[in-house]
Design an enzyme around this catalytic site. Structure first.
Site, mmCIF file in Angstrom:
data_model
loop_
_atom_site.group_PDB
_atom_site.id
_atom_site.type_symbol
_atom_site.label_atom_id
_atom_site.label_comp_id
_atom_site.label_asym_id
_atom_site.label_seq_id
_atom_site.Cartn_x
_atom_site.Cartn_y
_atom_site.Cartn_z
ATOM 1 N N ASP A 326 16.104 -31.463 1.648
ATOM 2 C CA ASP A 326 16.189 -31.627 0.203
ATOM 3 C C ASP A 326 17.123 -32.804 -0.064
ATOM 4 O O ASP A 326 18.181 -32.911 0.563
ATOM 5 C CB ASP A 326 16.726 -30.347 -0.439
ATOM 6 C CG ASP A 326 16.870 -30.489 -1.938
ATOM 7 O OD1 ASP A 326 15.915 -30.939 -2.580
ATOM 8 O OD2 ASP A 326 17.956 -30.164 -2.458
ATOM 9 N N THR A 328 18.929 -33.888 -2.918
ATOM 10 C CA THR A 328 20.175 -33.624 -3.612
ATOM 11 C C THR A 328 21.016 -32.629 -2.826
ATOM 12 O O THR A 328 20.561 -31.548 -2.481
ATOM 13 C CB THR A 328 19.910 -33.074 -5.025
ATOM 14 O OG1 THR A 328 19.054 -33.980 -5.712
ATOM 15 C CG2 THR A 328 21.208 -32.918 -5.795
#
Length: 826
Positions: A326, A328
């Site tokens: 992911d 972020t």
């Protein structure tokens, strides 16, 4: 039984019900709901045992560790033989028993160290729910929640107990861990909230009605953190091998007892040679070494602030060939700052946009990183903005908003390609995002949000007002970490809910292969079709991915034979984390993400991942390496028992001889080899690979020892001590050859290790004290030369067997790779 029904509690029922009446009794007294329990009420419930504490199972107790390392079938067998040898034989022939005691102590100490590490890290990584007491919000440990506590709920928080919802502001709960259904469930006042579920949107409060063992999922978190040494391919494979050896041990043991007690020259001598043949067949050290390797892995990862919530995860890490990241919180740091505001509507000014953003930010009780950046730059407006209806941010919807009173209208903020689909705003946002900025769209709607908060984007007919750009800071350790995985031939997939172009720009600056061609997940083939799986396998960067798509991507990769690790820190990552082979959560991420992950990086350092993967490979690779040593010994001993039994010959060794050879060629070296670096990716088929070499190699060593023993018997003036010394020289030399094969590739310390073992054997046989202690007697020099010659022939055959087994392994690996590439997704 419900703890609230205890007879001793009836006298206090009025106090409890008066303070917090159940939702079904009518409207809640607002002041009491806002104040929560008093300190006196909490103390009363703690004294009565009405808390959420359950017996901890984050690791095994000391007693359980001792039992697991001592009370085993093989320890019982060897312990019995040890006692017998203490009675009938000299202490030299009982040395194997002291080795077993020492090994068990090592296993207990190592696992106890791992337990302490695991327990301490579990406390550090434990989620602390928010409760309302005496009118104030406080954080408490999950076990300190008491019956009737008012628990505050926000996005990403795990619901720790069962109860009823008291307050709800667009509250949505994911119950997939309980029901398997991933669609969020709207929760209104009076609805039931179950432990084990987690909040995905909105805020609220609930009352604890069932706590501790009475809660619906009381065992879920405990089982997730249990220190377990089971249910792994490695340990299951070793158990399977031991089962095979047990089938051989029983008939061979009976044959050994019958023959040796009949011909060895007395009961004591017969028992000694019987024990000498049985003990080496038992690979007791292999089980111990596996436990120690796993335990040391826990301690090593703990020193890097890495919490292993499920021990088999260490093994799973060794098999990972694909890592889904992911963006972020993984590639970029969690914090952001507002970079700029670009009004799109003619009548909108930056000051007006900031006022709206400030009003929206003021509604957030627990803002995420995006809203924190907006709140920091846009404080709440001085004029009153009263929200009539609020739609909390949803990962599936990708926007949040509110309808304000006094004619201020409805305002939405979220993804430009969702709120501004098909407009200039979306095109402009994509161009801005291509530089790596995160872009949000502020939109106005002529419609009001429904009280249920179930509006779709099409329902709201949003009108773009302004673009808000946010700067994301790329982690300093991201580029070296990605480079490490590329060198290790681990496939990387960046999967994010952000704009695909923006995600691609970040990945491209980090040098990720394929980042120049980011894919918008909105255009992917839905479901699990072959085209969908091919698109996931062929591309590296994906944007605008919904939580459901993240899950589907992981499953599609697994359907193609990939072993997938998923990293994440948010609620939108939970489904993918749960379905991945290994889920890796960030320590400061949502409680839901930490709850379903097998590994938690407590220090938030993405650079820890290479160490985590390397530790898994070290454990599994080295266990497979040393398994060859133990199993070669088992099969060579079996063959010697059979050959001497058929020939009705005295067994060529005493227990002290087996102990010396085993310690110098297996026991001591295996502990060093098991802890050595090993970067080879683990593969399935552990049992087949190990037995492919161990069985023929064991037979070669057994034949070599028997031939040397038999030829020594033919020499003039031969005696049993000279015969067993010849066999011992051959067996030690052949076993040392196996050690040299298994220790490849060589480095300086391995050369020192093997040389030291050889030197110790020479020292024992050269010193009169050693020869006396181990009952060694050399014959003519020609006999000694013949023993080494037989061992040399065995070493050549072992080299051929080793190369053949490695070639077969490589061929099998290539076949698996081709099959995995060509097979369609399941």
């Amino acid at each position: 039984m419900d703890r609230r029904g205890d007879p001793g509690d009836r006298g206090r029922a009025a106090d409890r019900l008066g303070a917090l009446p159940p939702p079904t009794a009518g409207p809640q007294p607002v002041t009491l709901v806002q104040s929560g329990l008093t300190g006196a009420q909490v103390a009363e419930r703690v004294a009565a045992g009405r808390t959420n504490r359950v017996p901890t199972r984050s690791s095994r107790s000391l007693g359980a560790i001792v039992r697991a390392n001592v009370l085993t079938w093989f320890n019982g067998l060897i312990g019995s033989l040890f006692v017998i040898m203490l009675i009938v034989g000299p202490i030299q022939d009982a040395l194997f028993g002291f080795v077993i005691i020492f090994n068990s102590l090592i296993g207990i100490v190592q696992e106890w160290r791992a337990k302490r590490t695991l327990d301490s890290l579990a406390i550090v990584g434990e989620a602390r729910p928010r409760v309302r007491r005496d009118g104030a919000e406080v954080q408490v440990r999950t076990g300190d929640i008491v019956l009737d506590d008012v628990i505050l709920l926000g996005p990403g928080e795990k619901i720790p107990v069962d109860g009823a919802v008291l307050e709800s502001t667009a509250l949505e709960v994911d119950e997939s861990l309980l029901t398997g259904e991933s669609d969020p469930v709207r929760k209104d006042v009076g609805d039931e909230a179950l432990s084990g579920s987690f909040v995905v949107a909105g805020q609220g409060a609930m009352r604890a009605e069932r706590v501790g063992a009475d809660a619906h999922a009381a065992q879920l978190a405990a089982e997730a953190q249990e220190f377990t040494l089971v249910r792994s391919e490695l340990r299951d494979g070793i158990a399977q091998i031991i089962k095979y050896l047990t089938y051989l041990l029983v008939p061979a043991g009976i044959l050994q007892i019958i023959v040796q007690t009949a011909i060895a020259g007395g009961l004591r001598n017969g028992i000694s040679r019987t024990v000498a043949g049985i003990v080496p067949m038992v690979p007791e050290g292999l089980v111990l070494l596996t436990s120690v390797a796993f335990a040391v892995g826990v301690v090593r990862l703990g020193r890097r602030n890495c919490l292993v919530q499920e021990l088999p995860a260490i093994e799973g890490l060794a098999r990972v060939d694909t890592v889904c990241l992911d963006k972020t919180g993984t590639l970029t740091e969690g914090g952001m700052r507002l970079a700029g505001i670009e009004p799109l509507a003619a009548e909108a000014t930056e000051a007006q946009v900031r006022e709206v953003l400030g009003a929206l930010g003021a509604l957030e009780e627990r803002p995420n990183a995006t809203m924190l950046a907006i709140i920091e730059a846009c404080p709440a407006p001085v004029a009153s903005w009263s929200a009539q209806t609020v739609a909390a941010f949803s990962s599936a919807r990708k926007w949040s908003g509110a309808t304000f009173a006094d004619g201020r209208g409805t305002w939405l903020i979220g993804a430009p390609d969702i709120l501004g689909a098909g407009t200039y705003a979306a095109e402009r946002a994509e161009r801005v995002g291509a530089g790596g900025l995160r872009v949000l769209l502020l939109a106005n709607s002529p419609k009001e949000l429904s009280a249920e908060g179930a509006n779709s984007t099409a329902d709201m007919d949003p009108r773009p007002i302004a673009l808000i750009t946010l700067e994301q800071r790329i982690r300093d350790d991201a580029a070296p970490t990605l480079a490490y995985f590329e060198r290790q031939k681990v496939h990387l997939k960046v999967i994010s809910g952000d704009n695909a172009v923006s995600v691609g720009a970040v990945a491209q600056t980090l040098g990720l292969p394929g980042a120049e061609h980011p894919v918008d997940a909105g255009g992917l083939t839905p479901g699990f079709a072959d085209d969908f799986a091919a698109e996931i396998a062929d591309n590296s960067v994906f944007g605008r991915v919904t939580p459901r798509q993240k899950q589907q991507m992981v499953l599609a990769l697994q359907g193609r034979g990939r072993t997938v690790a998923m990293t994440g820190d948010g609620v939108n990552d939970v489904l993918a984390l749960k379905n991945a082979d290994i889920g890796i959560a960030m320590g400061a991420g949502s409680g839901a993400a930490r709850a379903v992950a097998q590994i938690v990086l407590l220090d938030e350092r993405f650079a820890t991942l290479p160490s985590v993967v390397a530790e898994g490979r070290r454990v599994v690779g080295n266990i497979e390496r040393v398994s060859n040593l133990f199993l070669v010994k088992s099969f060579e001993s079996f063959l010697l028992v059979v050959l001497t039994g058929i020939g009705r010959l005295p067994y060529p060794f005493l227990p002290r001889h087996s102990t010396l050879i085993g310690a110098l060629t297996i026991g001591i070296p295996s502990f060093f080899l098991a802890l050595a670096p090993n970067l080879a990716r683990a593969r399935t088929g552990f049992v087949k690979r190990v037995l492919r070499f161990a069985i023929p190699a064991g037979l070669v060593n057994g034949v070599a020892a028997f031939v040397s023993y038999y030829l020594a018997r033919l020499a003039p003036g031969a005696s049993l001590p000279t015969e067993q010394t010849s066999a011992m020289i051959t067996l030690f030399t052949a076993s040392l050859a196996v050690l040299l094969l298994v220790a490849r590739p060589y480095v300086w310390w391995k050369a020192v290790l093997v040389g030291t073992m050889a030197a110790l054997f020479i020292l024992v046989t050269a010193l009169p004290l050693g020869r006396h202690f181990f009952q060694l007697q050399f014959g003519a020099w020609q006999q000694t030369v013949l023993s080494f010659a037989v061992a040399a022939v065995a070493a050549v055959v072992l080299e051929i067997l080793w190369r053949w087994s490695r070639a077969r392994d490589a061929e099998t690996t290539r076949t698996e790779e081709i099959t995995r590439t060509e097979e369609p997704a399941l």
